[in-house]
Design an enzyme around this catalytic site. Structure first.
Site, mmCIF file in Angstrom:
data_model
loop_
_atom_site.group_PDB
_atom_site.id
_atom_site.type_symbol
_atom_site.label_atom_id
_atom_site.label_comp_id
_atom_site.label_asym_id
_atom_site.label_seq_id
_atom_site.Cartn_x
_atom_site.Cartn_y
_atom_site.Cartn_z
ATOM 1 N N HIS A 224 34.250 48.920 14.519
ATOM 2 C CA HIS A 224 33.180 49.634 13.807
ATOM 3 C C HIS A 224 33.839 50.694 12.927
ATOM 4 C CE1 HIS A 224 29.961 47.795 16.223
ATOM 5 N NE2 HIS A 224 30.877 47.775 17.177
ATOM 6 N N LEU A 225 33.734 50.488 11.616
ATOM 7 C CA LEU A 225 34.386 51.436 10.702
ATOM 8 C C LEU A 225 33.461 52.571 10.280
ATOM 9 C CD1 LEU A 225 36.660 49.214 8.439
ATOM 10 C CD2 LEU A 225 37.338 50.903 10.151
ATOM 11 N N ASN B 197 26.911 47.230 11.397
ATOM 12 C CA ASN B 197 25.907 48.253 11.735
ATOM 13 C C ASN B 197 26.233 49.617 11.130
ATOM 14 O OD1 ASN B 197 28.098 48.610 13.418
ATOM 15 N ND2 ASN B 197 26.877 49.325 15.153
ATOM 16 N N ASN C 94 28.766 49.400 25.779
ATOM 17 C CA ASN C 94 27.891 48.264 25.965
ATOM 18 C C ASN C 94 28.571 47.011 25.429
ATOM 19 O OD1 ASN C 94 25.686 46.745 26.566
ATOM 20 N ND2 ASN C 94 24.412 47.486 24.897
ATOM 21 N N ASP D 2 36.499 46.412 20.055
ATOM 22 C CA ASP D 2 35.168 47.017 19.915
ATOM 23 C C ASP D 2 35.321 48.524 19.644
ATOM 24 O OD1 ASP D 2 32.466 47.424 19.779
ATOM 25 O OD2 ASP D 2 32.060 47.072 21.899
#
Lengths: 427, 310
Positions: free
Chosen positions: A66-67, A98, A282, A309
Site C-alpha cells: 500500500h503506497l 485503495n 487483517n 502487505d
C-alpha cells in the site's frame, strides 16, 4: 557504463542457478561477460562491486504493497514507499488501489505511474480496482486501466461480496489476461471483528474474526476461478483451512496462486495481549496451529509467494483504542531478514525462498522481471546473509513505523539494490 | 501486606492473594460506611477523575460516593460514545487530565483495552470501571465480596452465570475471580452467546438452564444488553426469557439456600421474574451497598501505592 558484480554467490531460481559467479551490467541490461575478468577489470569505465561473501539475487518483487499516494500522503508517499522498498531489497512493488481517489480508472493509474517515474526509486506496478470505488456494485474500467499499465485487479480490503459480480469480473479480464487478486474475507462473518477469534480474543473481550471468514471466501473464489478459467491469486493466507483448500485446488489443476506474509508465518494472536495495535492487521494473526500450516504450505509449494502487505499508518492513528486503530503493519524493510528465518530453520532452501520473492511473484503479474537472464533489465539485489542486527523502526525509510518486530534480532542485510542497472540503495 | 499495583485494570492480572487483600480492605471500609460519620480523610488532597465514556448511573454514582467518603477531590468527566471516535484522542484526554493534577482516573469506556491506553499515556493510577466487553473488576470484586459475606467462603462453591456471556465484561471478570478463589463456574445461555472459547479447567458450558441449575450455590444473572446488540444473537426477548429466564419454578432445581445475584439494572420479566428478584435469597441490593465499600478499597489501595512509591 558497465558494472561488474564479482565473486558473489548468485542465486537465480528462474534459471536454477546457485553458484559463485560474476555478473556484468551494461547500461540497463544484464550481459554475459567475456571469460577473462582481468581484461574486463582494466577498463576505466567499469564499476566493480565486490560481492565476496554476499548473495546476489534478482531484484525482489513484492506484489502486495500500500503506497497510500494519492490521498494519504501522511502515511506514505510513492517516494518514501519506494525508498523503503529499495532499502528492503525490493526492486518492483505492486501497489493496491485503495488510495483516495481509488485507483479505479486510468487517470489515477496514470498519476501513480507518473509519480513513480519522477519520484520513485523502484519499479511500481499498479493494481486496479475490480469495482468502481471498490464498492462492489459495478465493474471498474478494467480495460482502460490495463492500457494505462495496471498489472492485476483487486478490491483488496473491500472484498466483492456479490458472487455474480465476481464471476463477471473474472470473465471480463480474460481479454487482458490480468490476474484477479483477492483479499478473501466474508465481511458478514468478520462482523466488525478486530482480531483472531479464539481464546485470546475471548480473554481480551475483543471481537473476533473467525478462520471461516477467510476460508469460505477462498473456497468461493476458487470455484469461480474454476468456472471461469481465470488466474486467481489469493493474498495473505492466514489459516490452516485456507492452506488446505488451496492445496486441494492446486491438485485439481485450478489456476490459483497464493501468498503468505512474514507476520502470518512468524506471529500468533498472543501478540495482541496488552492491546498492542501494531499486532492489529487483517487478516489477523492466528494461532500456532495456523502458523504451522502456513509454514508447511510454504514448504510444499501451496503458498507460492511471500508478500508484505506493507500498510503504513501514522503513529497517532495507531496510538488509540484497539477497536478504532487501523489494520496493518509495514513490511518492506523487514521482509527479507524475517523470511531468511525460514532458511535458518531449514524449512526452505535459500533458492526456494528467493523463488517466492522473485520469479513466482513476477509470473503472477505477468512480468518479465524476477530473473538474471542475459539481456533482461538489470534489477538486482545483493545482501549479506550473515550480518546480524536488531530491527529498529526509527531507521525505516518508510513513513510508517508500525511494526510488531521492533528489536527483533535478525540476520540478513541488504547491501545493494540495483534498478535498471543503477544502484538505488547502498548500505 | 502492601498493595503492589499502580493500576487496577483487570481481575485476570490479580493474584488470589491480591483479590483477598482488596476484599479484606473492603471489609474495613464497610465498617466505616456503617458509622454515623461516614467520612474519613484518607484521600484528602488527592484528585480523582471519573472519566466516563459510556452512560452509567450506578457504577459512576457508586464510585463517586466512595470517593466522597474518602474525602477526595472529584472531577467528573463524561463524554458521549460518539466523541470517542470523532473527538480528542484518549491519549490527549489523558495528558490533559494529568496536567490538571489527576492522581487517579476511574475510567468507563465502550472499547475493550481502553484503560491500557490511559495507563501507557499517563502517570496517574487507572481504575477500570468497565471497558467494552473486557472486564469490570469493581463489579466482580463486589460480587466476590457479597458471596463471601453470604456464604462465608468462595472455595468449592458452584456458581452459575446466566445469559449473554459473550458480550459481558461482568462475566469475564467474574470467571477470572471465581476461578482464582477456587470456585467452580458454570455458564449457561443461548449457543450464540456462550462460545466454546470460554471452556477451561473449572468452567463448564450449558445451553439448558434447568440442567445448569442443578446443585448450584450461587446464581449470577446477567442483564440482556440491548445496547450490545444482544438481539442479533437470539430471536426475541420473549423466547430468551422462556428458555433463560429465572422463575420461581426453575429456581427450585438449585440448592435451597441458593444466593441470587444480578449486577443491575434488572429487566424485570426478562432475566428474572419479580418474584425471584424480590425473593429473600436475592442479594441484589446488598451488592449495591457492598459496591461502595469495595470501590473505597480499590481507591484506598491505589492511593496507598502512590504514597509509598512516588
Amino acid at each position: 557504463m558497465k558494472t561488474l558484480i564479482k565473486n558473489g554467490k548468485v542465486i537465480d531460481p528462474s534459471q536454477k542457478i546457485e553458484k559463485k559467479m560474476n555478473i556484468l551490467i551494461d547500461g540497463k541490461l544484464i550481459k554475459e561477460y567475456p571469460g577473462n575478468i582481468k581484461e574486463l577489470e582494466k577498463r576505466k569505465d567499469l564499476k566493480v562491486i565486490d560481492a565476496n561473501k554476499l548473495v546476489v539475487v534478482p531484484g525482489l518483487i513484492d506484489i502486495h504493497v500500500h503506497l497510500r499516494e494519492p490521498g494519504f500522503e501522511h502515511k506514505e508517499t510513492i517516494r518514501t514507499g519506494t525508498l523503503s522498498a529499495a532499502a528492503g531489497g525490493f526492486t518492483s512493488i505492486a501497489c493496491m488501489p485503495n488510495t483516495d481517489p481509488i485507483n479505479d480508472n486510468a487517470s489515477v493509474t496514470d498519476y501513480i505511474l507518473l509519480k513513480a517515474r519522477t519520484e520513485g526509486i523502484v519499479n511500481v506496478l499498479p493494481i486496479g480496482a475490480i469495482t468502481k470505488s471498490e464498492e462492489g456494485n459495478q465493474l471498474a474500467e478494467i480495460g482502460e486501466m490495463y492500457k494505462a499499465g495496471c498489472v492485476a485487479i483487486s478490491d483488496d480490503g473491500m472484498p466483492v461480496t456479490n458472487s455474480n459480480l465476481m464471476r463477471r469480473a473474472m470473465e471480463y479480464v480474460k481479454a487482458f489476461n490480468l490476474p484477479v487478486i483477492v483479499h478473501a474475507e466474508d465481511t458478514y462473518l468478520s462482523d466488525d471483528g478486530v482480531m483472531n477469534e479464539g481464546k485470546t480474543s475471548t480473554m481480551l473481550g475483543l471481537k473476533g474474526i473467525p478462520n471461516a471468514s477467510e476460508e469460505v471466501m477462498i473456497a468461493r473464489d476458487i470455484f469461480l476461478s474454476e468456472l471461469t478459467g481465470t488466474d486467481l491469486h489469493i493474498c495473505h493466507v492466514s489459516t490452516e483451512g485456507s492452506v488446505r483448500v488451496i492445496r486441494e485446488a492446486k491438485k485439481r489443476g485450478v489456476k490459483v496462486t497464493a501468498e503468505a506474509t512474514p507476520h502470518h508465518f512468524l506471529l500468533t494472536d498472543e501478540e495482541v495481549y496488552n492491546y498492542n495495535t501494531n499486532a492489529k492487521m487483517n487478516p489477523p494473526l492466528r494461532t500456532s496451529k495456523d502458523v504451522k500450516a502456513i509454514i508447511k504450505g510454504l514448504k510444499d509449494g501451496t503458498l507460492d509467494v511471500i508478500a508484505t502487505d506493507h500498510a503504513p499508518h501514522s503513529e497517532d492513528e495507531k496510538n488509540v483504542e484497539f477497536d478504532i486503530a487501523p489494520f496493518g503493519i509495514v513490511g518492506l524493510e523487514t521482509a527479507l531478514p524475517l523470511s531468511l528465518k525460514l532458511v535458518e530453520d531449514k524449512i526452505l532452501t535459500i533458492s526456494q525462498l528467493i523463488e517466492k520473492l522473485t520469479i513466482n511473484p513476477a509470473n503472477i503479474v505477468n512480468s518479465d522481471k524476477g530473473t538474471l537472464k542475459k539481456n533482461k533489465v538489470a534489477d538486482i539485489t545483493i545482501f549479506d546473509p550473515k550480518e546480524e542486527y536488531l530491527i529498529d523502526k526509527n531507521n525505516f525509510y518508510s513513513k510508517g513505523k508500525n511494526t510488531p518486530f521492533q528489536d527483533w534480532k535478525v540476520r540478513g542485510k541488504v547491501k545493494y539494490t540495483i534498478v535498471s542497472g543503477k544502484i538505488v540503495y547502498k548500505n | 501486606m502492601e498493595f503492589k499495583r499502580k493500576n487496577i485494570i483487570s481481575i485476570a492480572e490479580l493474584s488470589a492473594d491480591e483479590i483477598l487483600h482488596i476484599l479484606d480492605t473492603a471489609s474495613s471500609m464497610k465498617e466505616v460506611t456503617s458509622r454515623n460519620m461516614k467520612k474519613v480523610p484518607t484521600l484528602k488532597g488527592i484528585t480523582v477523575v471519573n472519566l466516563f465514556f459510556e452512560p452509567s448511573t450506578r457504577t459512576r454514582s457508586s464510585f463517586e460516593i466512595a470517593e466522597k467518603r474518602l474525602s477526595a477531590d472529584i472531577l467528573n468527566f463524561t463524554s458521549s460514545q460518539s466523541s470517542v471516535v470523532k473527538g480528542e484522542s484518549l491519549s490527549d484526554t489523558a495528558k490533559n487530565l494529568e496536567s490538571m493534577g489527576a492522581s487517579i482516573i476511574v475510567i468507563r469506556h465502550p472499547m475493550s483495552g481502553a484503560p491500557w491506553v490511559l495507563a501507557r499515556e499517563t502517570s496517574a493510577s487507572i481504575i477500570n470501571a468497565g471497558d467494552g466487553r473486557h472486564e469490570h473488576p469493581s463489579q466482580s470484586l463486589l460480587d466476590l465480596f457479597t458471596i463471601r459475606q453470604v456464604k462465608g467462603k468462595i472455595e468449592n462453591l458452584n456458581v452459575l452465570i446466566v445469559g449473554d456471556i459473550l458480550n459481558s465484561r461482568v462475566a469475564r471478570s467474574n470467571i477470572n475471580g471465581l476461578l482464582k478463589l477456587g470456585a467452580k463456574v458454570k455458564l449457561v445461555g443461548p449457543g450464540s452467546l456462550v462460545p466454546d472459547y470460554f471452556e477451561q479447567p473449572g468452567v463448564k458450558i450449558f445451553y439448558n438452564l434447568e440442567k445448569a441449575l442443578e446443585d448450584v450455590d450461587v446464581i449470577i444473572m446477567l442483564r440482556v444488553q440491548k445496547e450490545r446488540k444482544s438481539l442479533e444473537y437470539f430471536p426475541s426477548i420473549r423466547e430468551y426469557s422462556r428458555f433463560y429466564g429465572l422463575t420461581g419454578e426453575n429456581l427450585k432445581i438449585a440448592k435451597n439456600d441458593v444466593t441470587i445475584m444480578h449486577p443491575g439494572p434488572i429487566n424485570r420479566g426478562v432475566e428474572m421474574t419479580s418474584e425471584v428478584a424480590d425473593d429473600s435469597r436475592s442479594v441484589i441490593l446488598e451488592q449495591v451497598t457492598n459496591g461502595i465499600a469495595v470501590r473505597m478499597a480499590m481507591l484506598y489501595l491505589t492511593a496507598s501505592w502512590r504514597s509509598n512509591n512516588l
